[in-house]
Write a protein that holds these residues in place. Structure first.
Motif, PDB file in Angstrom:
ATOM      1  N   LEU A  32       9.443  47.194  80.933  1.00  0.00           N
ATOM      2  CA  LEU A  32       8.774  46.860  79.673  1.00  0.00           C
ATOM      3  C   LEU A  32       9.135  45.454  79.210  1.00  0.00           C
ATOM      4  O   LEU A  32       8.288  44.687  78.754  1.00  0.00           O
ATOM      5  CB  LEU A  32       9.147  47.885  78.596  1.00  0.00           C
ATOM      6  N   GLY A  33      10.426  45.096  79.345  1.00  0.00           N
ATOM      7  CA  GLY A  33      10.860  43.758  78.956  1.00  0.00           C
ATOM      8  C   GLY A  33      10.190  42.681  79.786  1.00  0.00           C
ATOM      9  O   GLY A  33       9.774  41.633  79.264  1.00  0.00           O
ATOM     10  N   GLU A  34      10.049  42.909  81.091  1.00  0.00           N
ATOM     11  CA  GLU A  34       9.419  41.912  81.955  1.00  0.00           C
ATOM     12  C   GLU A  34       7.935  41.763  81.661  1.00  0.00           C
ATOM     13  O   GLU A  34       7.388  40.643  81.730  1.00  0.00           O
ATOM     14  CB  GLU A  34       9.640  42.280  83.426  1.00  0.00           C
ATOM     15  N   LEU A  35       7.261  42.863  81.346  1.00  0.00           N
ATOM     16  CA  LEU A  35       5.843  42.774  81.011  1.00  0.00           C
ATOM     17  C   LEU A  35       5.627  41.932  79.756  1.00  0.00           C
ATOM     18  O   LEU A  35       4.725  41.077  79.704  1.00  0.00           O
ATOM     19  CB  LEU A  35       5.262  44.177  80.811  1.00  0.00           C
ATOM     20  N   VAL A  36       6.458  42.157  78.756  1.00  0.00           N
ATOM     21  CA  VAL A  36       6.359  41.366  77.510  1.00  0.00           C
ATOM     22  C   VAL A  36       6.696  39.912  77.787  1.00  0.00           C
ATOM     23  O   VAL A  36       5.978  38.986  77.354  1.00  0.00           O
ATOM     24  CB  VAL A  36       7.293  41.947  76.429  1.00  0.00           C
ATOM     25  N   ALA A  37       7.786  39.670  78.521  1.00  0.00           N
ATOM     26  CA  ALA A  37       8.202  38.298  78.815  1.00  0.00           C
ATOM     27  C   ALA A  37       7.171  37.567  79.663  1.00  0.00           C
ATOM     28  O   ALA A  37       6.935  36.361  79.485  1.00  0.00           O
ATOM     29  CB  ALA A  37       9.550  38.311  79.537  1.00  0.00           C
ATOM     30  N   ALA A  38       6.510  38.272  80.587  1.00  0.00           N
ATOM     31  CA  ALA A  38       5.490  37.641  81.421  1.00  0.00           C
ATOM     32  C   ALA A  38       4.312  37.162  80.574  1.00  0.00           C
ATOM     33  O   ALA A  38       3.752  36.083  80.820  1.00  0.00           O
ATOM     34  CB  ALA A  38       5.013  38.622  82.491  1.00  0.00           C
ATOM     35  N   GLN A  39       3.945  37.950  79.580  1.00  0.00           N
ATOM     36  CA  GLN A  39       2.848  37.552  78.695  1.00  0.00           C
ATOM     37  C   GLN A  39       3.241  36.363  77.829  1.00  0.00           C
ATOM     38  O   GLN A  39       2.431  35.449  77.587  1.00  0.00           O
ATOM     39  CB  GLN A  39       2.455  38.737  77.795  1.00  0.00           C
ATOM     40  N   LEU A  40       4.497  36.334  77.380  1.00  0.00           N
ATOM     41  CA  LEU A  40       4.948  35.250  76.490  1.00  0.00           C
ATOM     42  C   LEU A  40       5.187  33.948  77.246  1.00  0.00           C
ATOM     43  O   LEU A  40       4.952  32.857  76.702  1.00  0.00           O
ATOM     44  CB  LEU A  40       6.233  35.673  75.773  1.00  0.00           C
ATOM     45  N   THR A  41       5.645  34.032  78.484  1.00  0.00           N
ATOM     46  CA  THR A  41       6.011  32.825  79.231  1.00  0.00           C
ATOM     47  C   THR A  41       4.926  32.369  80.205  1.00  0.00           C
ATOM     48  O   THR A  41       4.954  31.242  80.686  1.00  0.00           O
ATOM     49  CB  THR A  41       7.302  33.063  80.048  1.00  0.00           C
ATOM     50  N   GLY A  42       3.979  33.248  80.518  1.00  0.00           N
ATOM     51  CA  GLY A  42       2.943  32.902  81.483  1.00  0.00           C
ATOM     52  C   GLY A  42       3.424  32.923  82.913  1.00  0.00           C
ATOM     53  O   GLY A  42       2.784  32.343  83.794  1.00  0.00           O
ATOM     54  N   SER A  43       4.532  33.575  83.183  1.00  0.00           N
ATOM     55  CA  SER A  43       5.125  33.580  84.523  1.00  0.00           C
ATOM     56  C   SER A  43       4.494  34.642  85.414  1.00  0.00           C
ATOM     57  O   SER A  43       4.579  35.842  85.128  1.00  0.00           O
ATOM     58  CB  SER A  43       6.641  33.822  84.443  1.00  0.00           C
ATOM     59  N   LEU A  44       3.885  34.204  86.514  1.00  0.00           N
ATOM     60  CA  LEU A  44       3.358  35.138  87.494  1.00  0.00           C
ATOM     61  C   LEU A  44       4.499  35.819  88.247  1.00  0.00           C
ATOM     62  O   LEU A  44       4.392  36.975  88.650  1.00  0.00           O
ATOM     63  CB  LEU A  44       2.436  34.414  88.479  1.00  0.00           C
ATOM     64  N   ALA A  45       5.595  35.091  88.453  1.00  0.00           N
ATOM     65  CA  ALA A  45       6.740  35.673  89.152  1.00  0.00           C
ATOM     66  C   ALA A  45       7.301  36.871  88.381  1.00  0.00           C
ATOM     67  O   ALA A  45       7.639  37.893  88.971  1.00  0.00           O
ATOM     68  CB  ALA A  45       7.826  34.622  89.357  1.00  0.00           C
TER      69      ALA A  45
END
Length: 307
Positions: A32-45
């Motif tokens: 869940l944390g990575e999904l939120v962080a991916a949306q906020l940072t734009g990181s595909l990784a």
């Protein structure tokens, strides 16, 4: 006639569900944390690693369900219990891993051509959090990974998560130090490279079991030769082997024997010798082996043997 005893072990009944549940909780929180962080940072990784962790969470759920189902007793309508559910779950997990890998690879190639702006500080922070969580999950599972195939598989899944987190961290550090935005896409492709081989191995193993193919590592020609070498055995036909679920290989065979071997005082000894041969002479222990003993004259009206 001497009595013949079958010692059938209760496969999977003692699976360490508490360890699996704890590892699943840790993985789900980080997911869940990575999904939120991916949306906020734009990181595909980060999104790729989140997909990796999602499939691994499914794997842990499958392991928990399989452990529960494995403990249920066999019935007249389900003579092996529900052990095959483990194989169906593995096939589903392999399909999910493959779909995630293809999707991430597609987006990663697009980002190599046109790199997206990535907030590397947020990616790095989340990568570190993910790595710490993965290490905790590994510590939880490490003590019980030898207790069941499910736990060993779950342990390997979390190892893959940890490697994915390392890849995310490396990509974020490279982007910070060099400004090279394509590092995130390259890191995503590395994660895909970690995912794909495991997906193919899972799919192959599940497919072999679902198609009732001979278990991997078992040479039926060698089995036939060993059985034919037992005193009193004339021939072996209709020899079949398959795997119901992990750790549950099954073998059946029609064994043509001498008339002397069918005498009451030798029948039990011969059956014991056949069972011992199946259980001890091969890398894959065939503890669930069923033999039909036949006199040579029986072949005159036996249907054409399959093997």
């Amino acid at each position: 006639m001497s009595p013949h005893h079958h010692d059938h072990h209760d496969h999977g009944a003692g699976a360490p569900t508490k360890r699996l549940a704890a590892a699943l909780g840790i993985t789900a929180v980080v997911l869940l944390g990575e999904l939120v962080a991916a949306q906020l940072t734009g990181s595909l990784a980060l999104l790729a690693d989140a997909g990796h962790m999602a499939t691994d969470s499914i794997g842990l759920v499958v392991a928990l369900v399989a452990a529960h189902l494995a403990s249920r007793p066999a019935t007249d309508t389900s003579t092996w219990g529900l052990r095959r559910a483990e194989v169906v779950g593995a096939a589903m997990q392999a399909a999910a891993l493959t779909l995630v890998g293809v999707s991430v690879a597609w987006h990663a190639v697009a980002n190599l051509v046109t790199p997206a702006q990535v907030h590397s500080h947020g990616v790095l922070a989340m990568g570190v959090v993910g790595l710490v969580a993965n290490v905790l999950a590994l510590l939880v599972l490490a003590g019980g990974r030898g207790q069941s195939l499910n736990t060993r598989a779950a342990f390997l899944e979390v190892v893959g998560d940890a490697l994915g987190s390392v890849a995310v961290i490396v990509g974020a550090v490279v982007a910070q130090l060099t400004g090279w935005q394509r590092a995130d896409a390259v890191t995503s492709l590395v994660i895909v490279a970690l995912l794909t081989p495991r997906a193919l191995v899972l799919l192959r193993e599940a497919g072999r079991s679902l198609l009732d193919l001979t278990p991997q590592g078992l040479d039926l020609a060698e089995v036939r030769a060993h059985l034919n070498g037992i005193d009193g055995v004339l021939a072996v036909h209709d020899l079949h082997a398959w795997q119901v679920a992990s750790g549950l290989p099954v073998l059946t065979a029609h064994v043509v024997v001498t008339d002397q071997a069918l005498e009451a005082q030798r029948y039990g000894d011969l059956l014991d010798a056949l069972q011992q041969c199946a259980a001890e002479h091969f890398p894959l222990r065939l503890e669930h082996a069923t033999f039909q003993l036949e006199p040579a004259r029986h072949q005159a009206h036996e249907p054409s043997p399959c093997t």
